[in-house]
Design a protein around this motif. Structure first.
Motif, short mmCIF file in Angstrom:
data_model
loop_
_atom_site.label_atom_id
_atom_site.label_comp_id
_atom_site.label_asym_id
_atom_site.label_seq_id
_atom_site.Cartn_x
_atom_site.Cartn_y
_atom_site.Cartn_z
N SER A 140 39.90 25.50 55.16
CA SER A 140 41.12 26.07 55.34
C SER A 140 42.24 25.68 54.15
N ILE A 141 42.07 24.50 53.44
CA ILE A 141 42.94 24.20 52.44
C ILE A 141 42.65 25.24 51.24
N ARG A 142 41.36 25.54 50.88
CA ARG A 142 41.16 26.43 49.96
C ARG A 142 41.65 27.74 50.13
N PHE A 143 41.48 28.36 51.55
CA PHE A 143 41.93 29.57 51.75
C PHE A 143 43.51 29.88 51.50
N HIS A 144 44.22 28.63 51.87
CA HIS A 144 45.66 28.52 51.80
C HIS A 144 45.91 28.79 50.20
N GLN A 145 45.49 27.98 49.38
CA GLN A 145 45.68 28.12 48.13
C GLN A 145 45.30 29.56 47.56
N CYS A 146 44.24 29.93 47.87
CA CYS A 146 43.89 31.49 47.31
C CYS A 146 44.70 32.34 47.85
N HIS A 147 45.17 32.29 48.96
CA HIS A 147 46.15 33.46 49.70
C HIS A 147 47.63 33.14 48.75
N LYS A 148 47.95 32.06 48.51
CA LYS A 148 49.36 31.87 47.90
C LYS A 148 49.15 32.52 46.53
N SER A 149 48.07 32.35 45.92
CA SER A 149 48.05 33.01 44.43
C SER A 149 47.77 34.57 44.55
N ILE A 150 47.14 35.04 45.52
CA ILE A 150 47.09 36.38 45.79
C ILE A 150 48.40 37.00 45.95
N GLN A 151 49.30 36.34 46.77
CA GLN A 151 50.57 36.90 47.25
C GLN A 151 51.60 36.89 46.02
N THR A 209 44.71 39.43 36.96
CA THR A 209 45.02 38.33 37.50
C THR A 209 44.91 38.46 38.98
N HIS A 210 45.54 39.68 39.72
CA HIS A 210 45.31 39.59 40.90
C HIS A 210 43.83 40.00 41.27
N LEU A 211 43.20 40.43 40.38
CA LEU A 211 41.52 40.75 40.93
C LEU A 211 40.87 39.26 40.89
N ASP A 212 41.24 38.64 39.72
CA ASP A 212 40.58 37.25 39.81
C ASP A 212 41.02 36.21 41.00
N ASN A 213 42.20 36.49 41.54
CA ASN A 213 42.57 35.76 42.56
C ASN A 213 41.80 36.26 43.71
N ASN A 214 41.62 37.43 44.10
CA ASN A 214 40.93 38.00 45.13
C ASN A 214 39.55 37.64 45.13
N MET A 215 38.91 37.52 43.81
CA MET A 215 37.49 37.33 43.54
C MET A 215 37.36 35.70 43.93
N GLN A 216 38.38 35.13 43.61
CA GLN A 216 38.21 33.54 43.87
C GLN A 216 38.31 33.39 45.50
N LEU A 217 39.11 34.13 46.09
CA LEU A 217 39.08 34.24 47.72
C LEU A 217 37.72 34.61 48.12
N ALA A 218 37.21 35.62 47.46
CA ALA A 218 35.85 36.30 48.03
C ALA A 218 34.73 35.12 47.80
N ARG A 219 34.98 34.23 46.70
CA ARG A 219 33.89 33.06 46.43
C ARG A 219 33.94 32.32 47.63
N VAL A 220 35.12 31.63 47.84
CA VAL A 220 35.50 30.87 48.91
C VAL A 220 35.09 31.39 50.25
N ASN A 259 40.91 32.21 57.71
CA ASN A 259 41.38 32.96 56.51
C ASN A 259 42.70 33.58 57.21
N LEU A 260 42.84 34.39 58.16
CA LEU A 260 43.84 35.07 58.64
C LEU A 260 44.91 34.30 58.83
N TYR A 261 44.79 33.12 59.55
CA TYR A 261 45.77 32.19 59.70
C TYR A 261 46.49 31.51 58.17
N GLN A 262 45.74 31.35 57.55
CA GLN A 262 46.42 30.87 56.41
C GLN A 262 47.09 31.93 55.50
#
Length: 589
Positions: free
Chosen positions: A178-189, A228-239, A298-301
């Motif tokens: 949950s913590i990692r999802f939140h960090q990833c989504h913040k970077s993606i947005q 940068t946007h792709l890298d952030n999404n790939m990080q979310l995909a890895r998580v 993921n959706l909640y974060q």
């Protein structure tokens, strides 16, 4: 109003939709989770040799009936919750748009347009998904977990406890993810906002980019942001990729425990064969919410991050609104009153030097007043303060005896029409561009406004006339034509106060003087304030105010200022010299 408050209001207003959807979900879960009990009964009868065709037929019919009931209820419950999500989306967009267009200029200047667009689209979509589909899926999962565990404990508390042992790692893993999802989504947005702003900026400046051959430069900038946007999404995909396999492994381990330990218990006579099969079925049902919990987290974060981003705009506006419309709002008493400015000093936020210093003026109702002065003397700022595009200090600007900071914004601005220095035309027909200011206007009124702006010959020459479709931002018109079309739109409502912030700078001097003088006669008895960098075009005005460096230099009529004000004489002389040196330089488009 915060995002949660808007959603809560929708829940109260559409409680019947939410209640109907949740009720349907609850009943369908009850029906779906009873099916293993029927299967258990059939297997136990077969194992005991007590089965007969009639009894098995009844059980099979009951299972079919339960399946049909589940299908019908799912067709009711799921669309209801999805519809509620769309309602939340609609209301959020309405509030968001209403607040963005009402933000003070100081707030708009701090917020890139691309970032606002990203919040209005991507972030509100995330909230809609969580409020509708996410809520339905979460309720579904929680009910499945609770009811399945109740049935499992009822059949065998010991086997239930053994089956839950492998699932002990789930709470820890869920919190960590949950913590990692939140960090990833913040970077993606954030990267999505930057990408949107770069796209908007490039599209707005596409002609400039082509003229100066900046395509390669802009391509590199866009590629960097896209990467940068792709890298952030790939990080979310890895998580996310770690979560599903771990959840699947946990559920398979639980299945192994059930068949291993449960089989032994069945051999010892502690469980029946039907109970083992039913127990296994409930464990399979548990697998879906457990595996799906990763998506829901993921959706909640994602929605949580989006709520924070949307709230930043809504809260910013609430703060500005509170300043603009205090608790005790004083209405505008009479539109036929003077404009009075008392000791006005104004400094832009973040600046140390004031733009206007100790300005005191009176603009009598029914007169035409000109504001002249060098570039940067504060003329445009004064008009923007009169309309509260920038918020003036309290007790400095009055209409009659009423401080404009105590007036509702809609009341103040409904009495004022203003033409800005940079004309803006929408990509629509000429008629729709004009009707934006006065939707009830007749064709005769439209043509009168066009005539007053000196645009009649050009419009009548078009094949579709008022219904002619303009290009992107009116690019099918010349600069002078766009300026005059915007002027026609401004004067169409015939409001009691007209503010013109040098709207005819792209028109030649003679045409400007002729149009402004016609407007003065047309609006006789109403208040007109005109800013222009060409003082000779304003010689007809009843009163002329000269500003210099944010200070009041002089005021009077044209003849008096020629005699008494050195700065005014210099401005007039500069215009006369420029006209003699290049008489065709200021031709209208």
């Amino acid at each position: 109003m915060r995002t949660i408050a808007i959603i809560t209001k929708d829940v109260r207003k559409y409680w019947w939709l939410v209640a109907g959807g949740l009720t349907a979900i609850f009943v369908l879960e009850m029906l779906a989770l009873y099916s293993p009990q029927l299967i258990k009964k059939a297997i136990d009868r077969l194992a005991a040799g007590q089965a007969d065709p009639h009894g098995l037929g009844l059980i099979a019919g009951a299972i079919v009936a339960l399946s049909l009931g589940v299908a019908v209820l799912r067709a009711v419950g799921r669309p209801s919750m999805l519809a509620f999500g769309r309602i939340v989306e609609r209301d959020l967009r309405r509030h968001f748009f209403a607040r963005v267009i009402a933000l003070p200029r100081s707030a708009i200047d701090k917020q890139p347009a691309g970032d606002i667009m990203a919040r209005a689209t991507y972030d509100i979509d995330n909230i809609r998904l969580a409020a509708g589909y996410g809520c339905q899926a979460a309720i579904n999962s929680i009910l499945t977990l609770i009811l399945a565990l109740v049935y499992m404990i009822w059949m065998s508390p010991v086997l239930t406890l053994l089956a839950m042992v492998p699932m002990g790692a789930i709470p820890w893993l869920t919190r960590r993810q949950s913590i990692r999802f939140h960090q990833c989504h913040k970077s993606i947005q954030e990267s999505f906002s930057a990408l949107t702003e770069e796209s908007r900026d490039s599209l707005n400046a596409i002609r400039l980019i082509k003229v100066f051959d900046l395509t390669a430069v802009k391509d590199r900038q866009f590629d960097r942001l896209a990467q940068t946007h792709l890298d952030n999404n790939m990080q979310l995909a890895r998580v996310s990729a770690l979560y599903l396999p771990v959840m699947t492994l946990v559920t398979h381990l639980s299945q192994a425990v059930v068949w291993g330990c449960g089989g032994a218990m069945a051999v010892l006579g502690m469980l029946t064969a039907g109970e083992i099969v039913a127990f296994s079925a409930y464990l399979v049902m548990l697998k879906t919410p457990l595996v799906y919990s990763g998506y829901l987290i993921n959706l909640y974060q994602r929605a949580k991050s989006s709520c924070t981003r949307v709230d930043r705009i809504l809260n910013q506006f609430i703060e500005a609104l509170d300043k603009s419309s205090p608790g005790q709002v004083v209405p505008c008493q009479d539109k036929d009153t003077d404009i009075v400015i008392k000791n006005l000093t104004f400094t832009y936020p973040g600046e140390s030097r004031p733009v206007l210093t100790n300005i005191s003026l009176r603009f009598p109702h029914g007169t035409t007043t000109a504001l002249v002065g060098p570039v940067g003397s504060g003329k445009s700022t004064l008009l923007q303060l009169l309309t509260r595009i920038h918020e003036p200090p309290q007790g400095t600007i009055f209409i009659g005896h009423t401080d404009i900071t105590q007036m509702p914004l809609h009341r103040l601005r409904s009495t004022i029409a203003m033409a800005a220095q940079a004309p803006f035309v929408f990509s629509d027909t000429i008629r729709e561009n004009l009707l934006l200011a006065f939707p009830q206007a007749s064709d005769d009124q439209l043509w009168q406004a066009i005539e007053a702006a000196g645009l009649t010959p050009e419009i009548r020459a078009l094949s579709q006339k008022l219904d002619s479709l303009l290009g992107e931002k009116g690019q099918t018109l010349s600069g002078g034509q766009r300026a005059r079309l915007c002027l026609a739109r401004t004067i169409l409502p015939s409001r009691s106060m007209l503010l013109l912030d040098d709207p005819l700078s792209s028109v030649d001097t003679k045409a400007e003087a002729r149009i402004l003088e016609q407007l003065s006669h047309l609006r006789k008895g109403l208040t007109n304030l005109i800013v222009s960098h060409r003082p000779l075009s304003l010689s007809f005005c009843d009163h002329i105010v000269v500003l210099d460096g944010g200070c009041l230099e002089a005021q009077g009529n044209h003849d008096d200022l020629i005699k008494t004000c050195r700065l005014y004489r210099q401005l007039v002389l500069s215009q006369q010299i420029a006209a003699k040196l290049n008489p065709t330089a200021a031709m209208s488009g």
